[in-house]
Design a protein around this motif. Structure first.
Motif, PDB file in Angstrom:
ATOM      1  N   MET A  63       0.823  -1.194   0.000  1.00 56.75           N
ATOM      2  CA  MET A  63       0.000   0.000   0.000  1.00 56.75           C
ATOM      3  C   MET A  63       0.864   1.254   0.000  1.00 56.75           C
ATOM      4  O   MET A  63       0.573   2.230  -0.686  1.00 56.75           O
ATOM      5  N   GLU A  64       1.946   1.220   0.770  1.00 56.95           N
ATOM      6  CA  GLU A  64       2.812   2.392   0.847  1.00 56.95           C
ATOM      7  C   GLU A  64       3.448   2.694  -0.504  1.00 56.95           C
ATOM      8  O   GLU A  64       3.609   3.858  -0.876  1.00 56.95           O
ATOM      9  N   ALA A  65       3.791   1.651  -1.255  1.00 56.04           N
ATOM     10  CA  ALA A  65       4.371   1.863  -2.584  1.00 56.04           C
ATOM     11  C   ALA A  65       3.349   2.480  -3.526  1.00 56.04           C
ATOM     12  O   ALA A  65       3.656   3.403  -4.295  1.00 56.04           O
ATOM     13  N   SER A  66       2.115   1.991  -3.486  1.00 55.77           N
ATOM     14  CA  SER A  66       1.065   2.526  -4.357  1.00 55.77           C
ATOM     15  C   SER A  66       0.716   3.968  -3.995  1.00 55.77           C
ATOM     16  O   SER A  66       0.418   4.782  -4.867  1.00 55.77           O
ATOM     17  N   ALA A  67       0.756   4.257  -2.691  1.00 57.36           N
ATOM     18  CA  ALA A  67       0.366   5.592  -2.223  1.00 57.36           C
ATOM     19  C   ALA A  67       1.512   6.588  -2.257  1.00 57.36           C
ATOM     20  O   ALA A  67       1.301   7.776  -1.989  1.00 57.36           O
ATOM     21  N   ALA A  68       2.722   6.133  -2.593  1.00 60.36           N
ATOM     22  CA  ALA A  68       3.912   6.993  -2.507  1.00 60.36           C
ATOM     23  C   ALA A  68       3.785   8.317  -3.271  1.00 60.36           C
ATOM     24  O   ALA A  68       4.182   9.359  -2.742  1.00 60.36           O
ATOM     25  N   PRO A  69       3.254   8.338  -4.513  1.00 54.37           N
ATOM     26  CA  PRO A  69       3.147   9.630  -5.214  1.00 54.37           C
ATOM     27  C   PRO A  69       2.315  10.660  -4.442  1.00 54.37           C
ATOM     28  O   PRO A  69       2.669  11.840  -4.404  1.00 54.37           O
ATOM     29  N   ALA A  70       1.237  10.195  -3.808  1.00 53.23           N
ATOM     30  CA  ALA A  70       0.407  11.109  -3.019  1.00 53.23           C
ATOM     31  C   ALA A  70       1.095  11.474  -1.708  1.00 53.23           C
ATOM     32  O   ALA A  70       1.130  12.650  -1.318  1.00 53.23           O
ATOM     33  N   THR A  71       1.666  10.478  -1.031  1.00 55.73           N
ATOM     34  CA  THR A  71       2.322  10.719   0.252  1.00 55.73           C
ATOM     35  C   THR A  71       3.508  11.671   0.099  1.00 55.73           C
ATOM     36  O   THR A  71       3.709  12.576   0.925  1.00 55.73           O
ATOM     37  N   ASP A  72       4.302  11.479  -0.936  1.00 55.52           N
ATOM     38  CA  ASP A  72       5.464  12.352  -1.158  1.00 55.52           C
ATOM     39  C   ASP A  72       5.038  13.801  -1.345  1.00 55.52           C
ATOM     40  O   ASP A  72       5.681  14.726  -0.817  1.00 55.52           O
TER      41      ASP A  72
END
Length: 222
Positions: free
Chosen positions: A135-144
């Motif tokens: 999940m963290e990999a998929s959400a990385a663009p938003a999280t960054d």
């Protein structure tokens, strides 16, 4: 005797089966927890053969990724677009605008499908609390992007504290929004859209206080 023609399955049959399995998995994952649900239970809930999940997805993990992607793709894309607009404005962003960029896409999901959106958010909450790498990999663009905006809004905050506080804020908002649909529609409740302002107020207050303290400017008197 003429040879009887065999029935040929339409490609749409496979799509319908995958959708039925995804629906069943989403419901069971939300109600019982991702780790507690077996492939056998998913196949049974979907009314399909015992090998259906393996045939159409290959594994429980791949099915979980499909559950995440089905609703998550649109939500994450919306967050990214909102963050990009704030980044393009330049200057020091308002913390409220940052939180709004996170909250509004989830609220929009709940407005589109309150029951399904709440189930999906429950699953995302489980994955977030477990710091699931997929999940963290998929959400990385938003999280960054959210982290970049938070750094701009709180330039004096300790970077490690900022990252930890933002993660906690995101997890708390997801879990709050994953409340049962009946809670949103209960007497006295005004629904997810009207709750948006309350959620934003809650998140901004906690985020701002924590990061101002982390920047060496505690709000309490010495």
């Amino acid at each position: 005797m003429a040879e009887q023609k065999k029935h040929r399955r339409s490609p749409h049959d496979g799509e319908a089966t995958r959708e039925a399995l995804t629906d069943a998995a989403e419901k069971l994952f939300a109600e019982q927890g991702v780790e507690a649900v077996s492939i056998r239970a998913i196949n049974a809930a979907a009314g399909l053969a015992p090998a259906a999940v393996h045939y159409h997805f290959g594994s429980k993990e791949a099915l979980l990724e499909a559950v995440f992607e089905r609703r998550g793709r649109a939500v994450l894309s919306d967050i990214v677009q909102r963050c990009d607009r704030l980044l393009e404005q330049g200057g020091r962003p308002d913390p409220r605008d940052i939180v709004d960029a996170l909250v509004s896409p989830y609220v929009a999901l709940l407005e589109r499908d309150q029951a399904g959106g709440a189930r999906w958010l429950s699953i995302i909450g489980q994955l977030a609390l477990n710091q699931d790498e997929r999940m963290e990999a998929s959400a990385a663009p938003a999280t960054d992007r959210l982290q970049n905006l938070a750094r701009m809004a709180f330039p004096d905050a300790d970077p490690a504290q900022l990252e930890a506080t933002l993660r906690l804020t995101i997890e708390a908002l997801i879990l709050l929004m994953a409340r049962r649909p009946s809670d949103w529609s209960a007497p006295g409740s005004s629904g997810p859209t009207a709750m948006r302002e309350t959620l934003i107020d809650f998140a901004v207050g906690g985020l701002s206080h924590a990061l101002r303290c982390a920047g060496g400017r505690p709000t309490t008197a010495s």
